[in-house]
Design a protein around this motif. Structure first.
Motif, PDB file in Angstrom:
ATOM      1  N   TYR A 187     -15.593 -32.442 -75.958  1.00 17.51           N
ATOM      2  CA  TYR A 187     -15.204 -31.347 -75.069  1.00 17.51           C
ATOM      3  C   TYR A 187     -13.959 -30.621 -75.565  1.00 17.51           C
ATOM      4  O   TYR A 187     -12.945 -31.250 -75.896  1.00 17.51           O
ATOM      5  CB  TYR A 187     -14.918 -31.880 -73.660  1.00 17.51           C
ATOM      6  CG  TYR A 187     -16.144 -32.297 -72.890  1.00 17.51           C
ATOM      7  CD1 TYR A 187     -16.691 -31.475 -71.915  1.00 17.51           C
ATOM      8  CD2 TYR A 187     -16.757 -33.527 -73.138  1.00 17.51           C
ATOM      9  CE1 TYR A 187     -17.815 -31.862 -71.194  1.00 17.51           C
ATOM     10  CE2 TYR A 187     -17.876 -33.926 -72.429  1.00 17.51           C
ATOM     11  CZ  TYR A 187     -18.401 -33.089 -71.459  1.00 17.51           C
ATOM     12  OH  TYR A 187     -19.508 -33.470 -70.758  1.00 17.51           O
ATOM     13  N   THR A 188     -14.037 -29.293 -75.586  1.00 13.45           N
ATOM     14  CA  THR A 188     -12.890 -28.420 -75.765  1.00 13.45           C
ATOM     15  C   THR A 188     -12.573 -27.836 -74.388  1.00 13.45           C
ATOM     16  O   THR A 188     -13.495 -27.436 -73.673  1.00 13.45           O
ATOM     17  CB  THR A 188     -13.208 -27.291 -76.752  1.00 13.45           C
ATOM     18  OG1 THR A 188     -13.550 -27.872 -78.025  1.00 13.45           O
ATOM     19  CG2 THR A 188     -12.035 -26.338 -76.929  1.00 13.45           C
ATOM     20  N   VAL A 189     -11.293 -27.796 -74.010  1.00 14.00           N
ATOM     21  CA  VAL A 189     -10.969 -27.360 -72.653  1.00 14.00           C
ATOM     22  C   VAL A 189      -9.891 -26.278 -72.677  1.00 14.00           C
ATOM     23  O   VAL A 189      -9.144 -26.134 -73.640  1.00 14.00           O
ATOM     24  CB  VAL A 189     -10.488 -28.540 -71.767  1.00 14.00           C
ATOM     25  CG1 VAL A 189     -11.549 -29.616 -71.685  1.00 14.00           C
ATOM     26  CG2 VAL A 189      -9.182 -29.114 -72.288  1.00 14.00           C
ATOM     27  N   ALA A 190      -9.838 -25.519 -71.580  1.00 16.07           N
ATOM     28  CA  ALA A 190      -8.800 -24.507 -71.372  1.00 16.07           C
ATOM     29  C   ALA A 190      -7.820 -25.046 -70.352  1.00 16.07           C
ATOM     30  O   ALA A 190      -8.212 -25.476 -69.257  1.00 16.07           O
ATOM     31  CB  ALA A 190      -9.421 -23.205 -70.889  1.00 16.07           C
ATOM     32  N   GLU A 191      -6.541 -25.007 -70.695  1.00 13.37           N
ATOM     33  CA  GLU A 191      -5.500 -25.590 -69.851  1.00 13.37           C
ATOM     34  C   GLU A 191      -4.545 -24.517 -69.347  1.00 13.37           C
ATOM     35  O   GLU A 191      -4.077 -23.669 -70.110  1.00 13.37           O
ATOM     36  CB  GLU A 191      -4.725 -26.650 -70.637  1.00 13.37           C
ATOM     37  CG  GLU A 191      -3.655 -27.354 -69.839  1.00 13.37           C
ATOM     38  CD  GLU A 191      -2.928 -28.414 -70.655  1.00 13.37           C
ATOM     39  OE1 GLU A 191      -2.157 -29.191 -70.066  1.00 13.37           O
ATOM     40  OE2 GLU A 191      -3.136 -28.467 -71.892  1.00 13.37           O
ATOM     41  N   ALA A 192      -4.241 -24.561 -68.055  1.00 16.89           N
ATOM     42  CA  ALA A 192      -3.295 -23.637 -67.437  1.00 16.89           C
ATOM     43  C   ALA A 192      -1.863 -24.110 -67.685  1.00 16.89           C
ATOM     44  O   ALA A 192      -1.639 -25.262 -68.067  1.00 16.89           O
ATOM     45  CB  ALA A 192      -3.567 -23.541 -65.936  1.00 16.89           C
ATOM     46  N   PRO A 193      -0.875 -23.226 -67.460  1.00 16.95           N
ATOM     47  CA  PRO A 193       0.529 -23.621 -67.679  1.00 16.95           C
ATOM     48  C   PRO A 193       0.952 -24.838 -66.862  1.00 16.95           C
ATOM     49  O   PRO A 193       1.817 -25.605 -67.291  1.00 16.95           O
ATOM     50  CB  PRO A 193       1.307 -22.373 -67.246  1.00 16.95           C
ATOM     51  CG  PRO A 193       0.362 -21.245 -67.470  1.00 16.95           C
ATOM     52  CD  PRO A 193      -0.985 -21.789 -67.134  1.00 16.95           C
ATOM     53  N   ASP A 194       0.331 -25.045 -65.684  1.00 21.58           N
ATOM     54  CA  ASP A 194       0.710 -26.196 -64.860  1.00 21.58           C
ATOM     55  C   ASP A 194      -0.024 -27.472 -65.247  1.00 21.58           C
ATOM     56  O   ASP A 194       0.104 -28.505 -64.584  1.00 21.58           O
ATOM     57  CB  ASP A 194       0.479 -25.891 -63.381  1.00 21.58           C
ATOM     58  CG  ASP A 194      -0.991 -25.634 -63.055  1.00 21.58           C
ATOM     59  OD1 ASP A 194      -1.841 -25.690 -63.983  1.00 21.58           O
ATOM     60  OD2 ASP A 194      -1.306 -25.376 -61.877  1.00 21.58           O
ATOM     61  N   GLY A 195      -0.807 -27.404 -66.338  1.00 22.19           N
ATOM     62  CA  GLY A 195      -1.534 -28.578 -66.813  1.00 22.19           C
ATOM     63  C   GLY A 195      -2.933 -28.723 -66.258  1.00 22.19           C
ATOM     64  O   GLY A 195      -3.691 -29.610 -66.680  1.00 22.19           O
ATOM     65  N   ALA A 196      -3.315 -27.870 -65.321  1.00 22.71           N
ATOM     66  CA  ALA A 196      -4.662 -27.948 -64.752  1.00 22.71           C
ATOM     67  C   ALA A 196      -5.692 -27.482 -65.778  1.00 22.71           C
ATOM     68  O   ALA A 196      -5.434 -26.548 -66.551  1.00 22.71           O
ATOM     69  CB  ALA A 196      -4.750 -27.088 -63.491  1.00 22.71           C
ATOM     70  N   TYR A 197      -6.833 -28.130 -65.794  1.00 24.34           N
ATOM     71  CA  TYR A 197      -7.930 -27.724 -66.669  1.00 24.34           C
ATOM     72  C   TYR A 197      -8.807 -26.719 -65.926  1.00 24.34           C
ATOM     73  O   TYR A 197      -9.205 -26.951 -64.784  1.00 24.34           O
ATOM     74  CB  TYR A 197      -8.756 -28.931 -67.097  1.00 24.34           C
ATOM     75  CG  TYR A 197      -8.091 -29.789 -68.157  1.00 24.34           C
ATOM     76  CD1 TYR A 197      -6.900 -29.397 -68.762  1.00 24.34           C
ATOM     77  CD2 TYR A 197      -8.657 -30.998 -68.556  1.00 24.34           C
ATOM     78  CE1 TYR A 197      -6.298 -30.179 -69.738  1.00 24.34           C
ATOM     79  CE2 TYR A 197      -8.063 -31.794 -69.530  1.00 24.34           C
ATOM     80  CZ  TYR A 197      -6.882 -31.376 -70.117  1.00 24.34           C
ATOM     81  OH  TYR A 197      -6.297 -32.153 -71.077  1.00 24.34           O
ATOM     82  N   LEU A 198      -9.111 -25.596 -66.604  1.00 21.19           N
ATOM     83  CA  LEU A 198      -9.822 -24.490 -65.960  1.00 21.19           C
ATOM     84  C   LEU A 198     -11.248 -24.304 -66.469  1.00 21.19           C
ATOM     85  O   LEU A 198     -12.094 -23.770 -65.744  1.00 21.19           O
ATOM     86  CB  LEU A 198      -9.052 -23.185 -66.165  1.00 21.19           C
ATOM     87  CG  LEU A 198      -7.604 -23.160 -65.701  1.00 21.19           C
ATOM     88  CD1 LEU A 198      -6.975 -21.818 -66.025  1.00 21.19           C
ATOM     89  CD2 LEU A 198      -7.514 -23.466 -64.220  1.00 21.19           C
ATOM     90  N   GLY A 199     -11.510 -24.694 -67.703  1.00 19.03           N
ATOM     91  CA  GLY A 199     -12.840 -24.483 -68.262  1.00 19.03           C
ATOM     92  C   GLY A 199     -13.093 -25.476 -69.378  1.00 19.03           C
ATOM     93  O   GLY A 199     -12.158 -26.094 -69.914  1.00 19.03           O
TER      94      GLY A 199
END
Length: 277
Positions: A187-199
């Motif tokens: 898995y490759t993931v997209a991470e928000a500045p707060d550390g949450a994974y978005l996609g």
């Protein structure tokens, strides 16, 4: 946007007919294992049947048979042994196989496009693609497993609450209840500045060509270019490794997913039909 695909599908690809006429020897069907059957003719295996639950609970069946009599015997046995509803997937061009399944009460359920996806950024236009401001793409193998599994559960719940997971291409491999992430390193993931994974994007490599097995973004993070950024990272990486094309499957009713792949020069090479009984 959700662009899941799956893994390889239980498409019923049969070997060339070696017994084009009705057999003269008695034919018997034997269950050789749980959800597996063989058709025997004069002690020779002339057909096989297999059934497997997908992670969403749907039961898919497939039959590989050397002639029509073996197919019919296997289908009758499988249908008698298994509870419904049952599903199978056939290539749109295999009208003979579709007709055989229809004779046993299967009807069209949904369609799915198979894409051949180029990796060359000169073709895809993804060479300069960057994630949205503040979003970081975490490469395959580097994602935090707990956050990845939480994201996967969130996305699956959102899909089920909207169009239903049954509309999505899904893994064939049976999994324990509640398990949807088998190998976090894919898995490759997209991470928000707060550390949450978005996609996330899952890439299957144990196939004829690398396959985009699942591409999905949380509902509250869509239309920001996250799916495109994930594709760019994965496809550009494949291109640097010398891989020229990948594959993906998209539900034919998923206009957003189709537009994404059409927009990067992916080519529709096949259409599969899911039949349901």
């Amino acid at each position: 946007m959700n662009t899941p695909s799956t893994g390889s599908h239980p498409r019923d690809t049969r070997p060339p007919l070696t017994h084009p006429i009705r057999p003269t020897h008695p034919l018997a069907v034997t269950r050789v294992a749980d959800h597996q059957w063989h058709a025997l003719e004069d002690d020779e295996v002339v057909g096989r049947a297999h059934a497997a639950h997908r992670p969403d609970g749907r039961l898919f069946v497939s039959v590989d048979a050397w002639h029509d009599t073996a197919f019919a015997a296997l289908a009758e046995t499988v249908l008698a042994d298994l509870p419904g509803p049952l599903h199978t997937v056939v290539d749109e061009t295999d009208t003979e196989l579709a007709t055989q399944w229809r004779a046993f009460g299967f009807v069209p359920g949904r369609g799915e496009w198979e894409y051949e996806v180029p990796t060359d950024p000169a073709v895809t236009g993804l060479g300069a693609a960057r994630p949205p401001a503040g979003i970081t793409v975490v490469p395959a193998g580097a994602a935090d497993e707990a956050r990845l599994r939480a994201l996967d559960r969130t996305i699956r719940a959102e899909v089920e609450a909207a169009v239903g997971w049954r509309t999505m291409p899904a893994e064939v491999r049976p999994l324990p209840p509640g398990v949807t992430v088998v190998d976090p390193t894919t898995y490759t993931v997209a991470e928000a500045p707060d550390g949450a994974y978005l996609g996330l994007l899952r890439l299957a490599t144990a196939t004829r060509r690398p396959r985009v097995g699942l591409l999905a973004v949380r509902t509250d993070a869509r239309r920001r270019g996250i799916a495109r950024a994930l594709l760019a990272d994965v496809l550009n990486g494949l291109h640097r490794s010398g891989v020229r094309t990948a594959s993906a499957e998209v539900d034919e009713d998923n206009a957003a997913a189709a537009a994404l792949f059409d927009g990067i020069g992916a080519r529709r090479v096949n259409r599969a039909l899911e039949l349901v009984r």
